[in-house]
Enzyme design. Structure first.
Site, short mmCIF file in Angstrom:
data_model
loop_
_atom_site.label_atom_id
_atom_site.label_comp_id
_atom_site.label_asym_id
_atom_site.label_seq_id
_atom_site.Cartn_x
_atom_site.Cartn_y
_atom_site.Cartn_z
N LYS A 26 0.84 -1.20 0.00
CA LYS A 26 0.00 0.00 0.00
C LYS A 26 0.88 1.25 0.00
O LYS A 26 0.66 2.17 -0.79
CB LYS A 26 -0.89 -0.04 1.25
CG LYS A 26 -2.11 0.85 1.16
CD LYS A 26 -2.94 0.77 2.45
CE LYS A 26 -3.77 -0.50 2.52
NZ LYS A 26 -4.40 -0.68 3.83
N ARG A 96 -3.08 3.35 8.53
CA ARG A 96 -3.40 2.18 7.70
C ARG A 96 -2.25 1.19 7.71
O ARG A 96 -1.10 1.56 7.49
CB ARG A 96 -3.65 2.62 6.25
CG ARG A 96 -4.46 3.88 6.14
CD ARG A 96 -4.50 4.41 4.71
NE ARG A 96 -5.18 3.53 3.79
CZ ARG A 96 -5.24 3.76 2.48
NH1 ARG A 96 -4.63 4.81 1.94
NH2 ARG A 96 -5.88 2.91 1.70
N GLY A 105 -8.48 -7.73 5.18
CA GLY A 105 -9.24 -7.85 6.42
C GLY A 105 -8.41 -8.24 7.63
O GLY A 105 -8.95 -8.49 8.69
N MET A 107 -5.70 -6.48 9.16
CA MET A 107 -5.39 -5.43 10.11
C MET A 107 -6.20 -4.20 9.76
O MET A 107 -6.15 -3.71 8.65
CB MET A 107 -3.89 -5.13 10.06
CG MET A 107 -3.10 -6.28 10.68
SD MET A 107 -1.37 -6.21 10.30
CE MET A 107 -1.34 -6.80 8.63
N ARG A 341 -3.57 -1.14 -6.68
CA ARG A 341 -2.78 -2.38 -6.71
C ARG A 341 -3.24 -3.20 -7.90
O ARG A 341 -4.32 -2.95 -8.45
CB ARG A 341 -2.97 -3.18 -5.42
CG ARG A 341 -4.41 -3.60 -5.21
CD ARG A 341 -4.63 -4.28 -3.89
NE ARG A 341 -6.06 -4.23 -3.57
CZ ARG A 341 -6.55 -4.37 -2.35
NH1 ARG A 341 -5.76 -4.54 -1.33
NH2 ARG A 341 -7.84 -4.33 -2.15
N HIS A 462 -6.67 -42.04 -4.38
CA HIS A 462 -6.99 -42.71 -5.64
C HIS A 462 -7.99 -41.89 -6.45
O HIS A 462 -7.79 -41.63 -7.64
CB HIS A 462 -7.56 -44.10 -5.35
CG HIS A 462 -7.96 -44.84 -6.59
ND1 HIS A 462 -9.24 -44.77 -7.10
CD2 HIS A 462 -7.25 -45.63 -7.44
CE1 HIS A 462 -9.29 -45.50 -8.21
NE2 HIS A 462 -8.09 -46.04 -8.42
N SER A 782 12.15 -42.11 -19.64
CA SER A 782 11.03 -41.29 -19.20
C SER A 782 11.00 -41.39 -17.69
O SER A 782 10.95 -42.50 -17.15
CB SER A 782 9.74 -41.81 -19.83
OG SER A 782 8.66 -41.05 -19.35
N CYS A 849 6.85 -38.55 -17.25
CA CYS A 849 5.46 -38.94 -17.48
C CYS A 849 4.67 -39.08 -16.19
O CYS A 849 3.54 -39.50 -16.19
CB CYS A 849 5.41 -40.24 -18.27
SG CYS A 849 6.17 -41.62 -17.39
N TYR A 869 11.05 -33.25 -23.13
CA TYR A 869 9.60 -33.05 -23.11
C TYR A 869 9.03 -33.40 -21.74
O TYR A 869 9.67 -34.06 -20.93
CB TYR A 869 8.91 -33.90 -24.19
CG TYR A 869 8.96 -35.38 -23.93
CD1 TYR A 869 7.97 -36.00 -23.13
CD2 TYR A 869 9.97 -36.18 -24.46
CE1 TYR A 869 8.01 -37.36 -22.88
CE2 TYR A 869 10.02 -37.53 -24.20
CZ TYR A 869 9.04 -38.12 -23.42
OH TYR A 869 9.07 -39.45 -23.15
P1 ADP Z 1 -7.98 -2.01 3.60
O1 ADP Z 1 -6.59 -2.48 3.36
O2 ADP Z 1 -8.76 -2.85 4.50
O3 ADP Z 1 -8.66 -1.66 2.32
P2 ADP Z 1 -7.42 0.78 3.88
O4 ADP Z 1 -6.28 1.26 4.65
O5 ADP Z 1 -7.28 0.80 2.42
O6 ADP Z 1 -7.82 -0.64 4.42
O7 ADP Z 1 -8.62 1.72 4.32
C1 ADP Z 1 -9.93 1.35 4.58
C2 ADP Z 1 -10.85 2.38 3.96
O8 ADP Z 1 -10.57 3.67 4.43
C3 ADP Z 1 -10.73 2.44 2.46
O9 ADP Z 1 -12.02 2.57 1.90
C4 ADP Z 1 -9.94 3.68 2.23
O10 ADP Z 1 -10.21 4.24 0.99
C5 ADP Z 1 -10.36 4.57 3.38
N1 ADP Z 1 -9.29 5.52 3.74
C6 ADP Z 1 -8.06 5.20 4.13
N2 ADP Z 1 -7.31 6.32 4.32
C7 ADP Z 1 -8.10 7.36 4.04
C8 ADP Z 1 -7.90 8.77 4.03
N3 ADP Z 1 -6.72 9.32 4.32
N4 ADP Z 1 -8.95 9.55 3.68
C9 ADP Z 1 -10.14 8.99 3.37
N5 ADP Z 1 -10.39 7.67 3.36
C10 ADP Z 1 -9.38 6.86 3.68
MG MG Z 2 -7.86 -0.60 0.95
#
Ligand code: ADP
Ligand code: MG
Ligand code: MG
Length: 897
Positions: A26, A96, A105, A107, A341, A462, A782, A849, A869
């Site tokens: 990220k 984040r 999901g 962290m 990403r 099997h 083979s 094979c 092969y």
């Molecule tokens: P995840 O990896 O679970 O997607 P994120 O860190 O991307 O977590 O953030 C969760 C949500 O919060 C996402 O929808 C993201 O766009 C929003 N978000 C994160 N940082 C900001 C920010 N600086 N301003 C507004 N929204 C944010």
């Molecule tokens: Mg995100």
């Protein structure tokens, strides 16, 4: 010693996309987007190294870290014209997490950090929008409490907020007023006090420090550890922490937030794909608080913004040269990018996107070939359940996905019923064979079925191996499935399914559904064919198929097979018109009777080979001479014994009793303690040479007949289970004589070869003797890696299910050696054998094979050690072609270094 100051905090403009190890995925991409000039709210990343330092320190933030954080914050404050914790134009941030690999999901993110009474008041003055400010505040309290204080989000949402809304009679959050959100914030703060016995922290830097630490802690929470284990992500990577200025999608009706893909991730079509919500923040879109709208609506709602968004998508695609998965927020009509990403995609989408991007000039053909994986192709080559039909659908049970593709059919519980009702000789109905586990007696029923489901067994059971070989969808190890064979039912969690009821199974996911779900046919579309043609022009390895009959051979040729690498002759013996003759041959007491049976088998075998040679039209065909122990062709000992006992008790049929007793004695005479290591393979050819002499004659006569029809034939006769060079020499000399005789009799020259399977470790050790033209004289090898793995490890493939699962779980073995070649051990034998054989016979043909011939990692290994092969089951041929091309590309890249 002088301490070298390592940089712990990177402002976004100081990083780039290549720094994923240090900044996490990220953070690296936020840096990259910042540097290419996209609108990204400013911020900074605390490195993954700091996370590791934190753990090395006994879970303490390194000294001085917060000073670096304050310095970076200064920069963000200046950029934003705001002050963190200020009483005028306060700065709020998000905290984040972000590891090198996305861990969905795992962290949680904290939004709106920096809020307290002072900053909230300042923000209200600034925006004149108390509703927005208290909405942000209650979100912050909840997220912070959840991530940092360990209070469940659920309690805030479902207990306090829900109760409040019910009491007020509100249906949606949109009905909440400023006063309502203010009250909720107070209730939340009160709840925190009650639960933790102290006040919610108000100092923004204290909030920030606690949040940073919580992110590091979450790296080792249970969910994260389990996820890393299943995804094979190393535990020592650590997570980065991103701190970023907030932008507000919840600032009013001209604001919003959304997620999008630059192309459709399920079809690959070049259309914007995504959803957004106006006047909403962060997770609202995915959390299902309100129903989001498709991104296409933005075009009519705000054409200028949409145009801007599309432009950014194009910039990102051109920059990353791949389909992107994006998060964005609109604040008062201004667009901000918050994440990008490479987007996850289905198999069909992966192929279409890769091919389209070559046509768009974005990537090279080599890149396109490396972007598609074996499992992507797998999805394309088998029918799938229509994804639309799966929405909101729960599986009846989920087992281990063992052979890909989806199947619909009526449940049957035994192989004979399957064969009677099913396809390939049965009534032509669609059936699914459901068994506790399968064994060789079930093969005819499996062949007649659309799919196979077993309650027990793993990926190498099997059922799994046979189903993959036939390309039949299969789910194994569906624990919890209780079969009652008497009643012809199975039960799962109180649901009973009767014989004849229809189920749908998905061998790619392991899910089993009640009823018939609509399937989508495999699409060997234009894009697929184009990608494969590129792979073919790149690869050096040839790809053959394992096929025992003309039907499989034809299918494999359609999928690009360039020959047969393994044609097993014993399957031909099992067919109904032949088995009695085979048994007669085995049980014969004198030579004349045996020869008579063999004479009757000869034309039948010859016809089999003729058909296969015709289908393969000039492509090489490796035929393995009879391999299994003979008792496999006879009735089972236990069954015979039961019949004899019953006949004795009844005493009414002395003639049948005498026959059965005779048969039983014969079977007893052949019983072996360990038949897989007993009289089989070339040992059988030495003890009973008649069988392989007949087979060799059948092969050569078939070759002559087909050649006379104007079709080229290249038979390669493979002598199995050789361990000592004298075994090979003896068998070969005998069979060479037969071959020469046929050529002499017919006057037609055939270009045939003799070779051997390398499947006993000793054979690999003496490969030079086997290949030496003056000695064993094998013209080809083979590698029979199923047996070679079994015997090198001393693991019985049929019993390995019991210990391989714990072995893999405890990381005693990195991968299942029956699925992917064990390169250090089995692979070392292969490499040695290859090198020593080439020394004495440079033009020796080398192939593989075993099941591994269709496993991408194993294919790459085969390329590296210089095989000519690989050979695999028909449905894996395209996967092997792709992997072979990827191997050539990888090696070329390594050569450049
Ligand atoms: P995840 O990896 O679970 O997607 P994120 O860190 O991307 O977590 O953030 C969760 C949500 O919060 C996402 O929808 C993201 O766009 C929003 N978000 C994160 N940082 C900001 C920010 N600086 N301003 C507004 N929204 C944010
Ligand atoms: Mg995100
Ligand atoms: Mg073998």
């Amino acid at each position: 010693m002088t301490a070298v100051a390592t940089k712990r905090v990177y402002l976004f403009h100081e990083g780039n996309a290549k720094m994923r190890d240090l900044l996490g995925g990220k953070g690296a991409n936020l840096a990259e987007m910042t540097n290419i000039g996209l609108p990204v709210p400013p911020g900074f990343t605390i490195t993954t190294e700091v996370c590791n330092e934190y753990y090395a320190n006994g879970q303490k933030l390194p000294a001085g870290l917060m000073d670096d954080v304050r310095a970076a914050m200064k920069f963000v404050e200046e950029k934003m014209g705001r002050t963190f914790g200020g009483s005028y134009r306060p700065l709020l941030v998000s905290v984040r997490s972000g590891a090198k690999f996305s861990m969905p999901g795992m962290m949680d993110t904290i939004l709106n950090l920096g809020l307290n009474e002072t900053t909230a008041r300042a923000l209200i003055e600034e925006t004149n929008n108390p509703r927005f400010v208290y909405d942000a505040y209650r979100r912050f309290i909840m997220m912070f409490s959840d991530v940092v204080l360990g209070l469940s989000k659920h309690d805030f949402d479902n207990k306090i907020l829900q109760a409040y809304k019910e009491q007020k009679g509100y249906k949606s959050d949109l009905e909440m007023s400023a006063e309502d959100w203010k009250l909720i914030s107070e209730k939340f703060l009160e709840y925190v006090r009650e639960k933790t016995g102290r006040d919610f922290p108000t100092d923004p830097y204290e909030q920030l420090e606690l949040a940073i630490e919580a992110v590091f802690k979450s790296w080792n929470n249970e969910r994260a550890i389990v996820y890393r284990r299943t995804e094979k992500i190393p535990d020592n990577l650590g997570t980065a922490v991103n701190v970023q200025a907030m932008v507000f999608g919840n600032a009013g009706d001209d604001s919003g937030t959304g997620v999008a893909f630059t192309r459709d991730p399920s079809t690959g079509e070049k259309v914007m794909f995504g959803e957004y919500l106006m006047n909403a923040q962060g997770e609202d879109v995915v959390a299902g608080v309100r129903t989001p709208v498709p991104i296409s609506e933005l075009q009519s709602q705000n054409p200028e913004l949409y145009r801007q968004f599309v432009e950014i998508c194009n910039i990102l695609e051109r920059h990353y040269r791949d389909m992107q998965d994006l998060e964005f927020t609109i604040e008062h009509g201004r667009l901000f990018m918050l994440q990008c990403r490479s987007g996850k995609r289905t198999g069909p989408a992966a192929v279409k996107i890769a091919v389209d991007m070559v046509h768009e000039g974005l990537i090279t053909k080599e890149e396109a070939v490396t972007r598609v994986t074996g499992s992507h192709l797998d999805q394309l080559l088998h029918p799938r359940i229509d994804p639309k039909a799966l929405e909101g659908k729960k599986p009846l049970i989920t087992g281990i996905p063992a052979s890909p593709g989806a199947a619909v059919g009526k449940v049957v519980f035994d192989a004979d019923t399957a064969a009677k009702l099913g396809v390939h000789g049965g009534a032509g109905e669609k059936v699914i064979l459901v068994r506790d586990e399968t064994n060789p007696d079930d093969v005819h029923g499996m062949l007649a079925s659309q799919g196979v489901l077993t309650a027990r067994g793993g990926k190498t059971s099997h059922a799994a191996v046979v189903a993959r070989g036939f390309g039949i969808p299969c789910v194994v190890g569906a624990e919890g499935l209780k079969i009652d064979e008497e009643a012809k039912t199975f039960t799962v969690n109180g649901t009973t399914v009767h014989e004849g009821d229809v189920i749908t199974l998905d061998g790619s996911s392991g899910a089993v559904y009640l009823g018939a779900l609509p399937l989508i046919a495999p699409e060997v579309s234009g894009a697929f064919a184009e990608l494969m043609s590129w792979a073919d022009s790149i690869r050096k390895l040839r790809v053959r198929t394992n096929a025992d009959n003309p039907r499989d051979a034809r299918q494999a040729v359609e999928l690009g097979a360039e020959g047969i690498g393994l044609c097993r002759t014993e399957h031909m013996f099992f067919e109904q018109d032949r088995l009695p003759i085979v048994q007669e041959m085995i049980l014969a007491q004198d030579e004349a009777v045996r020869q008579n049976a063999l004479d009757r088998l000869l034309p039948i075998q010859q016809k089999d080979f003729e058909e296969i040679f015709e289908v393969m039209a000039g492509k090489p065909v490796t035929i393995r001479l009879i391999d299994p122990p003979l008792h496999e062709f006879l009735p089972s000992h236990d069954e015979l014994l039961a019949q004899v006992v019953e006949l004795r008790v009844r005493g009414d049929n002395p003639q049948e009793l005498a026959e059965k007793e005779k048969l039983l004695r014969a079977v007893e005479g052949m019983r072996e303690a360990n038949p897989m290591m007993g009289l089989r393979g070339c040992r059988l050819s030495i003890v009973f040479p008649g069988i392989v002499e007949m087979q060799t004659r059948a092969i050569l006569q078939a070759a002559v007949a087909v050649k006379k029809r104007g079709i080229d034939v290249y038979p390669e006769i493979m002598i199995p289970l050789v361990g000592h060079v004298n075994e090979l020499k003896t068998v070969r000399a005998n069979l060479e004589r037969v071959a020469k005789k046929v050529i002499e009799e017919t006057g037609v020259a055939i270009d045939y070869k003799f070779g051997t399977m390398i499947e006993i470790p000793r054979a690999a050790l003496v490969a030079d003797q086997l290949a030496d033209p003056q000695n064993g004289n094998a013209e080809f090898f083979s590698f029979g890696t199923n047996d070679l793995t079994q015997m090198t490890f001393g693991f019985s493939r049929d019993d390995a299910g019991k210990f391989l699962v714990p072995y893999l779980e405890q990381k005693i073995l990195p991968t299942d050696p029956f699925e992917t070649i064990d390169q250090e051990g089995v692979g070392k034998l292969m490499r040695m054998a290859t090198e020593s054989a080439k020394r004495v016979r440079p033009d020796i043909k080398l192939g593989i094979c075993g099941e591994h011939g269709g496993d991408p990692d194993s294919v790459k290994f085969c390329h590296r050690i210089g095989l000519d092969y690989v050979s695999c089951s028909p449905f894996r041929v395209p996967i092997a072609r792709l992997a072979a091309a990827q191997a050539a590309i990888e090696n070329a890249a390594e050569g450049d270094k």
